[in-house]
Scaffold this motif. Structure first.
Motif, PDB file in Angstrom:
ATOM      1  N   UNK A 126      -9.174 -20.201 -14.898  1.00 19.65           N
ATOM      2  CA  UNK A 126      -9.101 -19.497 -16.170  1.00 19.65           C
ATOM      3  C   UNK A 126      -9.597 -18.055 -16.075  1.00 19.65           C
ATOM      4  N   UNK A 127     -10.261 -17.706 -14.973  1.00 15.31           N
ATOM      5  CA  UNK A 127     -10.690 -16.328 -14.782  1.00 15.31           C
ATOM      6  C   UNK A 127      -9.479 -15.428 -14.540  1.00 15.31           C
ATOM      7  N   UNK A 128      -9.536 -14.178 -14.973  1.00 11.56           N
ATOM      8  CA  UNK A 128      -8.402 -13.269 -14.739  1.00 11.56           C
ATOM      9  C   UNK A 128      -8.281 -12.890 -13.266  1.00 11.56           C
ATOM     10  N   UNK A 129      -7.051 -12.766 -12.809  1.00 15.87           N
ATOM     11  CA  UNK A 129      -6.766 -12.298 -11.452  1.00 15.87           C
ATOM     12  C   UNK A 129      -5.891 -11.049 -11.601  1.00 15.87           C
ATOM     13  N   UNK A 130      -6.534  -9.948 -11.919  1.00 14.75           N
ATOM     14  CA  UNK A 130      -5.785  -8.739 -12.251  1.00 14.75           C
ATOM     15  C   UNK A 130      -5.953  -7.615 -11.237  1.00 14.75           C
ATOM     16  N   UNK A 131      -7.063  -7.585 -10.504  1.00 14.34           N
ATOM     17  CA  UNK A 131      -7.263  -6.509  -9.535  1.00 14.34           C
ATOM     18  C   UNK A 131      -6.239  -6.601  -8.402  1.00 14.34           C
ATOM     19  N   UNK A 132      -6.065  -7.800  -7.884  1.00 15.41           N
ATOM     20  CA  UNK A 132      -5.029  -8.049  -6.873  1.00 15.41           C
ATOM     21  C   UNK A 132      -4.255  -9.283  -7.326  1.00 15.41           C
ATOM     22  N   UNK A 133      -3.262  -9.115  -8.174  1.00 14.20           N
ATOM     23  CA  UNK A 133      -2.536 -10.271  -8.726  1.00 14.20           C
ATOM     24  C   UNK A 133      -1.982 -11.169  -7.618  1.00 14.20           C
ATOM     25  N   UNK A 134      -2.197 -12.463  -7.783  1.00 16.53           N
ATOM     26  CA  UNK A 134      -1.706 -13.413  -6.790  1.00 16.53           C
ATOM     27  C   UNK A 134      -0.445 -14.098  -7.311  1.00 16.53           C
ATOM     28  N   UNK A 135       0.037 -15.085  -6.555  1.00 15.27           N
ATOM     29  CA  UNK A 135       1.286 -15.753  -6.905  1.00 15.27           C
ATOM     30  C   UNK A 135       1.245 -16.362  -8.297  1.00 15.27           C
ATOM     31  N   UNK A 136       0.123 -16.994  -8.639  1.00 17.37           N
ATOM     32  CA  UNK A 136       0.045 -17.660  -9.934  1.00 17.37           C
ATOM     33  C   UNK A 136       0.000 -16.648 -11.072  1.00 17.37           C
ATOM     34  N   UNK A 137      -0.783 -15.591 -10.932  1.00 17.74           N
ATOM     35  CA  UNK A 137      -0.865 -14.614 -12.017  1.00 17.74           C
ATOM     36  C   UNK A 137       0.463 -13.894 -12.200  1.00 17.74           C
ATOM     37  N   UNK A 138       1.196 -13.686 -11.129  1.00 18.99           N
ATOM     38  CA  UNK A 138       2.514 -13.047 -11.240  1.00 18.99           C
ATOM     39  C   UNK A 138       3.559 -13.986 -11.820  1.00 18.99           C
ATOM     40  N   UNK A 139       3.374 -15.294 -11.617  1.00 14.33           N
ATOM     41  CA  UNK A 139       4.387 -16.263 -12.067  1.00 14.33           C
ATOM     42  C   UNK A 139       4.367 -16.487 -13.566  1.00 14.33           C
ATOM     43  N   UNK A 140       3.211 -16.263 -14.200  1.00 12.47           N
ATOM     44  CA  UNK A 140       3.090 -16.545 -15.628  1.00 12.47           C
ATOM     45  C   UNK A 140       2.902 -18.022 -15.939  1.00 12.47           C
ATOM     46  N   UNK A 141       2.809 -18.858 -14.932  1.00 10.83           N
ATOM     47  CA  UNK A 141       2.610 -20.291 -15.137  1.00 10.83           C
ATOM     48  C   UNK A 141       1.140 -20.613 -15.335  1.00 10.83           C
ATOM     49  N   UNK A 142       0.880 -21.785 -15.910  1.00  6.57           N
ATOM     50  CA  UNK A 142      -0.460 -22.321 -16.025  1.00  6.57           C
ATOM     51  C   UNK A 142      -0.613 -23.472 -15.038  1.00  6.57           C
ATOM     52  N   UNK A 143      -1.736 -23.514 -14.357  1.00  7.10           N
ATOM     53  CA  UNK A 143      -1.970 -24.598 -13.400  1.00  7.10           C
ATOM     54  C   UNK A 143      -2.096 -25.933 -14.117  1.00  7.10           C
ATOM     55  N   UNK A 144      -1.527 -26.963 -13.514  1.00  8.07           N
ATOM     56  CA  UNK A 144      -1.604 -28.325 -14.039  1.00  8.07           C
ATOM     57  C   UNK A 144      -2.431 -29.171 -13.075  1.00  8.07           C
ATOM     58  N   UNK A 145      -3.477 -29.793 -13.604  1.00  2.00           N
ATOM     59  CA  UNK A 145      -4.374 -30.586 -12.773  1.00  2.00           C
ATOM     60  C   UNK A 145      -4.254 -32.070 -13.114  1.00  2.00           C
ATOM     61  N   UNK A 146      -4.334 -32.900 -12.088  1.00  3.62           N
ATOM     62  CA  UNK A 146      -4.561 -34.327 -12.246  1.00  3.62           C
ATOM     63  C   UNK A 146      -5.659 -34.711 -11.262  1.00  3.62           C
ATOM     64  N   UNK A 147      -6.321 -35.810 -11.530  1.00  4.29           N
ATOM     65  CA  UNK A 147      -7.501 -36.135 -10.732  1.00  4.29           C
ATOM     66  C   UNK A 147      -7.302 -37.383  -9.879  1.00  4.29           C
ATOM     67  N   UNK A 148      -8.153 -37.445  -8.858  1.00  3.81           N
ATOM     68  CA  UNK A 148      -8.256 -38.610  -7.982  1.00  3.81           C
ATOM     69  C   UNK A 148      -9.672 -39.152  -8.151  1.00  3.81           C
TER      70      UNK A 148
END
Length: 246
Positions: A126-148
């Motif tokens: 949830x932290x911003x990744x704006x200084x060096x945008x990575x794949x996720x920040x450029x994609x506009x998607x939200x990460x989806x988590x499931x647990x083990x």
């Protein structure tokens, strides 16, 4: 505590900086087929495993960061064309093993993490990744988590991928391993990292490796081949020697 540092004096720009020479490029990968639909993606220091399911791919381990994991993703999709990466997992939360989770999320993969680590990852993501945008920040998607929890099973009705937690392992809480029962393949990080051939029992046993074998025995896993996240492919007899089990 793992590291204490005391700084007594700082002199900025005091002289030239020597850039260390590193080994193989961290984003160069080699892909080997180790069983039908199972590919060992290796090179440099950290590896991944791509597993073909009926209509998707499971990517086991997303190491280091965007560059390395995107290289693994590219290799997996070339070896298993026309199938999306639906699930990606990390063995544990240490940065060198989980740093590529965001790249997998950018692919649309659901991220499988141990239940004790989900809150940590959600907060970090949830932290911003704006200084060096990575794949996720450029994609506009939200990460989806499931647990083990203790165990998670992924199956397409034919192939089975089991994800187990190593109980009482000193290396990390929520430390996960992968197991393919049909292929008798174990996927493991850090608890067993064979580089040179192992031909005898070590004089001093690593408790983390011993615990790995204790968990393999507890779970009743029949293992023939070990795909380590560090090191080289090995047969189970080498793991047993390293763990003091034979």
């Amino acid at each position: 505590p793992a590291f204490d540092l005391v700084v007594n004096d700082v002199k900025p720009n005091a002289g030239p900086v020597a850039v260390p020479t590193i080994g193989p490029a961290v984003n160069d990968v080699t892909l080997d087929k180790v069983a039908d639909g199972v590919f060992f993606i290796h090179g440099a220091s950290h590896h991944s495993v791509a597993i073909e399911m009926r209509d998707h791919i499971v990517l086991f381990e997303t190491p280091l960061g965007d560059g390395r994991t995107n290289a693994a993703i590219k290799a997996a999709k070339e070896a298993i064309p026309n199938k999306p990466i639906r699930f990606a997992t990390t063995t544990h939360h240490h940065f060198d093993h989980s740093g590529g989770l965001r790249a997998a999320a950018a692919e649309g993969a659901t991220l499988l993490v141990h239940e004790t680590a989900r809150g940590y990852f959600e907060q970090v993501f949830n932290n911003p990744h704006t200084l060096t945008p990575d794949s996720l920040s450029r994609s506009g998607r939200q990460a989806k988590f499931e647990t083990v929890g203790d165990m998670r099973v992924l199956t397409d009705g034919n192939r089975v991928v089991e994800i187990h937690v190593l109980k009482n392992n000193q290396h990390a809480d929520g430390f996960l391993i992968g197991y393919l029962p049909q292929e008798k393949i174990l996927i493991v990080a850090d608890a067993f990292s064979p580089r040179a051939p192992i031909t005898g029992r070590p004089a001093s046993l690593n408790p983390v490796t011993r615990n790995l074998w204790d968990n393999v025995s507890r779970l009743g896993l029949t293992v023939e081949t070990v795909l380590p996240i560090h090191g080289r492919l090995a047969k189970v007899d080498e793991l047993k020697l390293e763990a003091g089990a034979q």
